[in-house]
Design a protein around this motif. Structure first.
Motif, mmCIF file in Angstrom:
data_model
loop_
_atom_site.group_PDB
_atom_site.id
_atom_site.type_symbol
_atom_site.label_atom_id
_atom_site.label_comp_id
_atom_site.label_asym_id
_atom_site.label_seq_id
_atom_site.Cartn_x
_atom_site.Cartn_y
_atom_site.Cartn_z
ATOM 1 N N ARG A 264 15.617 53.649 22.220
ATOM 2 C CA ARG A 264 14.849 53.577 20.974
ATOM 3 C C ARG A 264 13.348 53.680 21.248
ATOM 4 O O ARG A 264 12.534 53.457 20.360
ATOM 5 C CB ARG A 264 15.148 52.273 20.248
ATOM 6 C CG ARG A 264 16.612 52.129 19.847
ATOM 7 C CD ARG A 264 16.974 50.717 19.414
ATOM 8 N NE ARG A 264 16.508 50.435 18.053
ATOM 9 C CZ ARG A 264 15.565 49.568 17.730
ATOM 10 N NH1 ARG A 264 14.923 48.926 18.701
ATOM 11 N NH2 ARG A 264 15.232 49.346 16.490
ATOM 12 N N ASN B 255 22.305 42.961 21.527
ATOM 13 C CA ASN B 255 21.315 41.888 21.595
ATOM 14 C C ASN B 255 21.936 40.537 21.261
ATOM 15 O O ASN B 255 21.557 39.508 21.835
ATOM 16 C CB ASN B 255 20.148 42.192 20.646
ATOM 17 C CG ASN B 255 19.078 43.039 21.312
ATOM 18 O OD1 ASN B 255 18.655 42.751 22.422
ATOM 19 N ND2 ASN B 255 18.663 44.099 20.662
ATOM 20 N N THR B 256 22.891 40.530 20.325
ATOM 21 C CA THR B 256 23.582 39.284 20.015
ATOM 22 C C THR B 256 24.387 38.818 21.228
ATOM 23 O O THR B 256 24.401 37.627 21.566
ATOM 24 C CB THR B 256 24.526 39.472 18.809
ATOM 25 O OG1 THR B 256 23.767 39.942 17.700
ATOM 26 C CG2 THR B 256 25.196 38.161 18.438
ATOM 27 N N TYR C 293 22.743 48.445 19.011
ATOM 28 C CA TYR C 293 21.600 47.720 19.574
ATOM 29 C C TYR C 293 21.596 46.259 19.102
ATOM 30 O O TYR C 293 21.396 45.329 19.889
ATOM 31 C CB TYR C 293 20.305 48.421 19.167
ATOM 32 C CG TYR C 293 19.039 47.751 19.638
ATOM 33 C CD1 TYR C 293 18.725 47.692 20.989
ATOM 34 C CD2 TYR C 293 18.142 47.200 18.724
ATOM 35 C CE1 TYR C 293 17.557 47.097 21.429
ATOM 36 C CE2 TYR C 293 16.974 46.593 19.153
ATOM 37 C CZ TYR C 293 16.683 46.547 20.510
ATOM 38 O OH TYR C 293 15.531 45.942 20.936
ATOM 39 N N ARG C 294 21.859 46.064 17.814
ATOM 40 C CA ARG C 294 21.891 44.695 17.284
ATOM 41 C C ARG C 294 23.016 43.880 17.906
ATOM 42 O O ARG C 294 22.834 42.720 18.271
ATOM 43 C CB ARG C 294 22.047 44.728 15.762
ATOM 44 C CG ARG C 294 20.822 45.250 15.015
ATOM 45 C CD ARG C 294 20.926 44.935 13.535
ATOM 46 N NE ARG C 294 22.090 45.556 12.920
ATOM 47 C CZ ARG C 294 22.078 46.785 12.405
ATOM 48 N NH1 ARG C 294 20.976 47.517 12.456
ATOM 49 N NH2 ARG C 294 23.162 47.283 11.851
ATOM 50 N N HIS C 295 24.182 44.490 18.042
ATOM 51 C CA HIS C 295 25.314 43.751 18.591
ATOM 52 C C HIS C 295 25.125 43.437 20.074
ATOM 53 O O HIS C 295 25.468 42.335 20.525
ATOM 54 C CB HIS C 295 26.595 44.553 18.383
ATOM 55 C CG HIS C 295 27.097 44.524 16.974
ATOM 56 N ND1 HIS C 295 27.534 45.638 16.306
ATOM 57 C CD2 HIS C 295 27.209 43.500 16.087
ATOM 58 C CE1 HIS C 295 27.908 45.300 15.079
ATOM 59 N NE2 HIS C 295 27.709 44.020 14.930
ATOM 60 N N GLY D 78 29.562 46.297 19.702
ATOM 61 C CA GLY D 78 28.523 47.224 20.142
ATOM 62 C C GLY D 78 29.104 48.489 20.737
ATOM 63 O O GLY D 78 28.614 49.596 20.486
ATOM 64 N N GLU E 36 21.746 51.997 16.139
ATOM 65 C CA GLU E 36 21.017 50.833 15.637
ATOM 66 C C GLU E 36 21.929 49.618 15.568
ATOM 67 O O GLU E 36 21.564 48.517 15.975
ATOM 68 C CB GLU E 36 20.418 51.136 14.261
ATOM 69 C CG GLU E 36 19.203 52.039 14.298
ATOM 70 C CD GLU E 36 18.063 51.433 15.112
ATOM 71 O OE1 GLU E 36 17.779 50.232 14.948
ATOM 72 O OE2 GLU E 36 17.481 52.154 15.942
ATOM 73 N N SER E 37 23.123 49.804 15.029
ATOM 74 C CA SER E 37 24.070 48.694 14.951
ATOM 75 C C SER E 37 24.504 48.260 16.346
ATOM 76 O O SER E 37 24.641 47.066 16.621
ATOM 77 C CB SER E 37 25.285 49.101 14.113
ATOM 78 O OG SER E 37 26.175 48.017 13.969
#
Length: 680
Positions: free
Chosen positions: A339, A302-303, A298-300, A285, A295-296
């Motif tokens: 976001r 959250n993981t 944000y995904r990482h 992240g 965006e990427s």
């Protein structure tokens, strides 16, 4: 390094940059100075073979119960301060305080800037304050970064290796070109070996992953080896690949890490497994965020959040696990906020707040936990403002204020703590105005100004504090005359006593940094409110002079090209003052025409949510001023129509508007009510 300094350097960093600080620490302490330079006499003594030892608090602090004493001791015995500069560092009171203390204890010591992310001098350049990477105390009284050495580790800057060499050159006091040639030779020898090793490691990971899944008899051993390899790839290997430009291999590593964990059942992972998983995705992240892929990132994040939540569920009383998940919750909430996903941001910030309070409950005297909790409450308050839940925001800001007050009481000489406290009073004033009226807002602003003036000395050596002081002062002056024509003579005089002396400070602010758009905005607003106060006092000439000053400041190229609601509203305010001055000079037709154009522009606003602070006031004030001119011209019916339209438009949001808007709104309703009674 002189004999009385135990440390060659002290690395100061925000906790958000901890992984990167660890990497820099390792790179500096393992750097081998070229043999031909070793022993050379410099201002900092003979050039050493190694740059050891270097202090980084997580590794070098003893189990002392007094963290502040330990840090001060390390700062006193460090020859150089390296500041890892990022938006997180710029907002960190601890980093800012370490810079101040180092300069106090080592007047002749060097401070080197290591730029990790964000932008240097973003505020001065008129870009969003959230991008600023230099902590306030990095600046000299003229507002510029005080030290000449700034190693820019961003890809758009020097890049990792060149920036590292800049730091090394600063640490041992040699010319940069003396290091570059030797380093190029080393890199050429290493690039082939490292690239081949990286590919081999990637293939090895695939093999180990296969055996970890299919060979049950060796599963645990293979799993441990795979996890160790993953950690190596995401830390040490990254440090080796970035300097030689092989980020394509690092991207492949990231993909394999994700693929590996996708094959695993999180319910079968130990706490250590989940911890490694969280660190892996958190690092990915950070890489994505640095590269602008929000965006990427944000995904990482959250993981990572999901991983630390599972760890905390297993060991819910461990302070380390609580802090780890609190940080995950913050980052997940922060990127949700960026976001514009306010619901997710609220949920994560609530979690961050509650975890911070849990840490604080276990150690009530821990200033770091107090600060974490205070920032958590403040962050949540800003989300509630976005949700238009002002009472909830006020509750959170009040909690933050109490914690910041406690920190300031414990650290009365800390400029950073006092700035946090003053800022907290500013937020209290912001929500108090629509909720509790101008009296409550004025008292909060007086508290803020008192801190700036009495405890921070008016920011004599800090232009940012001087700017913030002026902002608070003109906000207080605005509230003194919020009633407009209904303002008392005492209130008008009080506003003038604030605004007239502030003109000299405003001029100095712009002269100090003419290109700083945010500072120019503060100065223009100060002049416009001065013009308004002078009109209310009946001094038309002084009002015109203040308006012309504001207009002159608006001719700067940076202002002409500025975009955004805050600049649009300030331009509209200037046009309103021009129309009022024209009316005062007797040119009613020109004033009416100008007001009609202004009203037409303001009526095009469909949603007031982002314009409540200033837009609603301008709409109400323009409507009332135009209606009064129409009354003078005998157009009573049109004047009533203008007032009714304004009242109808603002009624749905009137509970959330500032005091000056409310006063204009009430004035229009009172006139309409009198006209209805008269007609009956």
């Amino acid at each position: 390094m002189s004999g009385d300094n135990r440390y060659r350097a002290f690395i100061s960093y925000s906790h958000a940059d901890q992984a990167w600080a660890r990497r820099l620490h390792r790179a500096l302490e393992t750097y081998r100075v070229p043999t031909r330079l070793v022993g050379q006499a410099t201002r900092k003594g003979d050039v050493p073979r190694r740059l050891t030892p270097i202090f980084r608090d997580r590794d070098d602090l003893s189990a002392s119960g007094d963290l502040s004493a330990s840090v001060r001791d390390a700062l006193a015995r460090s020859g150089t301060l390296i500041v890892i500069c990022s938006p997180a560092a710029a907002d960190s009171r601890w980093v800012n305080e370490e810079i101040r203390v180092f300069r106090e204890l080592n007047p002749g010591g060097d401070v080197l800037a290591a730029i990790l992310s964000g932008e240097p001098d973003a505020i001065s350049a008129g870009r969003p304050a959230g991008r600023e990477c230099f902590p306030p105390n990095m600046r000299a009284p003229d507002g510029l970064v005080a030290e000449p050495v700034a190693a820019d580790f961003r890809r758009s800057g020097d890049g990792w290796r060149m920036a590292l060499l800049k730091l090394v050159a600063g640490l041992i006091d040699v010319r940069l070109d003396q290091l570059i040639q030797r380093d190029l030779q080393r890199r050429q020898r290493r690039v082939t070996v490292i690239t081949g090793a990286a590919i081999a490691l990637s293939l090895t990971m695939s093999t180990l992953t296969f055996f970890a899944i299919s060979a049950r008899s060796e599963a645990e051993r293979r799993k441990a080896e795979a996890e160790d390899l993953i950690e190596f790839m995401l830390s040490d290997l990254r440090a080796k690949l970035e300097p030689v430009g092989r980020l394509d291999v690092l991207d492949a590593v990231g993909e394999k890490v994700i693929a590996y964990y996708d094959e695993r059942d999180p319910r079968q992972m130990s706490s250590d497994d989940l911890g490694r998983r969280a660190r892996a995705f958190h690092l990915l992240g950070e890489i994505d965020s640095d590269e602008g892929d929000l965006e990427s990132a944000y995904r990482h994040f959250n993981t990572a959040y999901e991983a630390t939540s599972r760890i905390l569920a297993v060991d819910p009383s461990s302070p380390a696990r609580i802090y780890e998940h609190a940080q995950s919750a913050f980052w997940a909430g922060y990127f949700a906020w960026r976001r514009s996903d306010l619901d997710t941001a609220e949920a994560r910030f609530i979690e961050y707040r509650d975890l911070s309070r849990q840490l604080l409950a276990d150690e009530p005297e821990n200033l770091e936990w107090q600060a974490e909790a205070a920032y958590a409450h403040s962050n949540l308050g800003t989300v509630y403002i976005g949700h238009e839940r002002l009472r909830d925001a006020q509750r959170e800001f009040r909690q933050a204020l109490e914690l910041f007050q406690s920190i300031a009481d414990e650290s009365p000489d800390s400029e950073a703590a006092l700035i946090d406290l003053a800022d907290a009073w500013g937020w209290m004033a912001y929500v108090a105005e629509p909720l509790d009226g101008r009296g409550a807002a004025m008292e909060a602003l007086r508290q803020q100004i008192r801190i700036y003036d009495e405890q921070l000395g008016g920011g004599a050596d800090n232009w940012t504090i001087r700017r913030d002081t002026m902002t608070a002062e003109y906000a207080l002056a605005r509230l003194h005359i919020a009633e407009g024509r209904g303002a008392s003579r005492a209130d008008i005089e009080a506003a003038l006593q604030i605004l007239i002396p502030a003109s000299h400070e405003a001029d100095a602010l712009v002269a100090h940094d003419p290109a700083n758009l945010q500072w120019r905005l503060v100065v223009i607003r100060q002049r416009l409110w001065l013009s308004d106060a002078q009109l209310l006092a009946g001094d038309l000439d002084a009002a015109r002079e203040a308006y012309l000053d504001a207009s002159a400041y608006m001719t700067h190229p940076s202002w002409i090209s500025a975009e955004g609601d805050v600049f649009d509203d300030t331009r509209l305010h200037a046009s309103l003052m021009e129309a009022r001055i024209l009316a005062g000079l007797g040119d009613v037709d020109a004033a009416s025409l100008a007001l009609q154009h202004l009203l037409s522009e303001l009526e095009q606003i469909d949603d007031w949510r982002n314009r409540l602070s200033k837009g609603t006031y301008l709409y109400a004030a323009v409507s009332n001023t135009l209606a009064e001119l129409l009354d003078q011209q005998g157009e009573d019916r049109e004047a009533a129509r203008v007032r009714e339209a304004m009242v109808n438009r603002l009624t749905p949001v009137i509970a959330r508007v500032p005091a000056d808007t409310r006063a204009e709104y009430d004035r229009a309703r009172a006139v309409l009510q009198r006209e209805r009674i008269s007609a009956e």
